[in-house]
Design a protein around this motif. Structure first.
Motif, PDB file in Angstrom:
ATOM      1  N   ARG A 165      17.203 -53.928 124.908  1.00 46.82           N
ATOM      2  CA  ARG A 165      16.848 -53.773 123.499  1.00 46.82           C
ATOM      3  C   ARG A 165      15.934 -54.927 123.100  1.00 46.82           C
ATOM      4  O   ARG A 165      16.235 -56.090 123.352  1.00 46.82           O
ATOM      5  N   GLY A 172       6.718 -51.282 124.777  1.00 44.38           N
ATOM      6  CA  GLY A 172       7.380 -51.570 126.049  1.00 44.38           C
ATOM      7  C   GLY A 172       6.406 -51.590 127.212  1.00 44.38           C
ATOM      8  O   GLY A 172       6.586 -52.355 128.168  1.00 44.38           O
ATOM      9  N   ALA A 231      12.298 -48.336 118.223  1.00 42.81           N
ATOM     10  CA  ALA A 231      13.357 -47.600 118.923  1.00 42.81           C
ATOM     11  C   ALA A 231      14.453 -48.590 119.316  1.00 42.81           C
ATOM     12  O   ALA A 231      14.611 -49.644 118.699  1.00 42.81           O
ATOM     13  N   ASP A 232      15.226 -48.273 120.344  1.00 45.98           N
ATOM     14  CA  ASP A 232      16.263 -49.196 120.800  1.00 45.98           C
ATOM     15  C   ASP A 232      16.584 -48.900 122.258  1.00 45.98           C
ATOM     16  O   ASP A 232      15.903 -48.093 122.907  1.00 45.98           O
ATOM     17  N   GLU A 233      17.629 -49.541 122.765  1.00 45.42           N
ATOM     18  CA  GLU A 233      17.966 -49.432 124.179  1.00 45.42           C
ATOM     19  C   GLU A 233      18.420 -48.039 124.596  1.00 45.42           C
ATOM     20  O   GLU A 233      18.444 -47.723 125.785  1.00 45.42           O
ATOM     21  N   ARG A 234      18.760 -47.190 123.640  1.00 44.06           N
ATOM     22  CA  ARG A 234      19.195 -45.824 123.970  1.00 44.06           C
ATOM     23  C   ARG A 234      18.022 -44.870 124.176  1.00 44.06           C
ATOM     24  O   ARG A 234      18.185 -43.801 124.765  1.00 44.06           O
ATOM     25  N   ASP A 235      16.851 -45.245 123.686  1.00 40.92           N
ATOM     26  CA  ASP A 235      15.714 -44.324 123.646  1.00 40.92           C
ATOM     27  C   ASP A 235      15.290 -43.845 125.032  1.00 40.92           C
ATOM     28  O   ASP A 235      15.102 -42.643 125.255  1.00 40.92           O
ATOM     29  N   LEU A 236      15.106 -44.763 125.967  1.00 42.76           N
ATOM     30  CA  LEU A 236      14.638 -44.400 127.307  1.00 42.76           C
ATOM     31  C   LEU A 236      15.774 -44.286 128.319  1.00 42.76           C
ATOM     32  O   LEU A 236      15.507 -44.040 129.498  1.00 42.76           O
ATOM     33  N   GLY A 243       7.615 -49.222 130.809  1.00 48.98           N
ATOM     34  CA  GLY A 243       7.878 -49.137 129.388  1.00 48.98           C
ATOM     35  C   GLY A 243       6.926 -48.196 128.690  1.00 48.98           C
ATOM     36  O   GLY A 243       5.913 -47.758 129.245  1.00 48.98           O
ATOM     37  N   THR A 264       3.582 -39.861 123.154  1.00 48.09           N
ATOM     38  CA  THR A 264       4.855 -39.455 123.744  1.00 48.09           C
ATOM     39  C   THR A 264       4.706 -39.465 125.255  1.00 48.09           C
ATOM     40  O   THR A 264       3.607 -39.662 125.784  1.00 48.09           O
ATOM     41  N   THR A 273      18.114 -50.547 130.443  1.00 50.16           N
ATOM     42  CA  THR A 273      17.230 -50.376 129.290  1.00 50.16           C
ATOM     43  C   THR A 273      17.549 -51.461 128.265  1.00 50.16           C
ATOM     44  O   THR A 273      18.506 -51.349 127.516  1.00 50.16           O
ATOM     45  N   HIS A 293      11.664 -49.961 125.747  1.00 53.09           N
ATOM     46  CA  HIS A 293      11.375 -48.953 124.717  1.00 53.09           C
ATOM     47  C   HIS A 293      10.196 -49.361 123.835  1.00 53.09           C
ATOM     48  O   HIS A 293       9.682 -50.486 123.900  1.00 53.09           O
TER      49      HIS A 293
END
Length: 219
Positions: free
Chosen positions: A57, A112, A33-38, A108, A196, A55, A29
């Protein structure tokens, strides 16, 4: 959401493959952000779930919040004092995966993408199956070198928005130019979006990931 796993000081989310994994897709990511983002991008890029999806963190907590791979030190110059410990921890994380690096698509976004270049092409590192760099740059850090030799036919995808106000598109163009000059089989896409991931590129990126890890022969 997938299973939470952790190793070598780095926490990650895991999306299991539908069957026996034919490889892995690791997505890093961006800043804050964090591990949930992608995590949703795993299914978008590997809808058949041939690959183990992961993914991680980033290990640093820095202002203004969220997780970071390194402290900002300019573009394209990450802060060395934070880049090196993260590089070592992330390298150890990748080396501990249950899939060999030659079967891992490493990608990434933003920070990332920077770490994907570093971990995928850093001197002495095992080379992944392919690199997917989205809206990032090739890092320049004292004592760090990218190994760009022997990339003949190596799959690399670089995508960047021409309207990016965070990391200007010139850095994506420069990375793509270096990869192409080194002989990589380059997919370069520049579209009129800001900082983005352009959803219009997902079909091409899905095909890129699928081709990078050939389908296993079934009995």
């Amino acid at each position: 959401m997938g299973t939470v796993v952790s190793a070598i000081g780095i926490r990650a989310l895991e999306r299991p493959a539908a069957g026996e994994p034919e490889g892995a897709l690791v997505l890093l990511h961006g800043r804050g952000a964090d591990e949930r983002d992608l995590f949703p991008l795993l299914d978008a890029l590997d809808p058949e779930r041939r690959l183990l999806g992961i993914t991680p963190r980033a290990p640093l907590s820095l202002p203004p919040g969220g997780a970071h791979w390194y402290r900002l030190g300019g573009i394209p110059t990450p802060d060395p004092e934070t880049f090196w410990p993260t590089f070592d921890a992330a390298a150890a994380f990748l080396d501990a995966l249950p899939v060999p690096m030659e079967q891992v698509v490493l990608g990434g976004f933003s920070q990332g993408a920077v770490m994907s270049w570093a971990l995928g092409l850093g001197a002495g590192r095992p080379r992944p199956a392919a690199i997917l760099a989205m809206s990032g740059f090739m890092p320049e850090v004292p004592g760090f070198e990218l190994e760009l030799g022997g990339l003949d036919g190596y799959p690399v995808a670089v995508v960047h928005g021409s309207l990016d106000p965070v990391i200007p598109v010139e850095f994506g163009r420069a990375a793509a130019k270096r990869a192409r000059a080194a002989g990589a089989d380059l997919l370069w896409r520049e579209t009129p979006v800001p900082h983005t991931i352009d959803p219009r590129l997902l079909p091409e990126l899905q095909a890129f990931v699928a081709a990078a890890v050939p389908m296993a022969e079934r009995n």
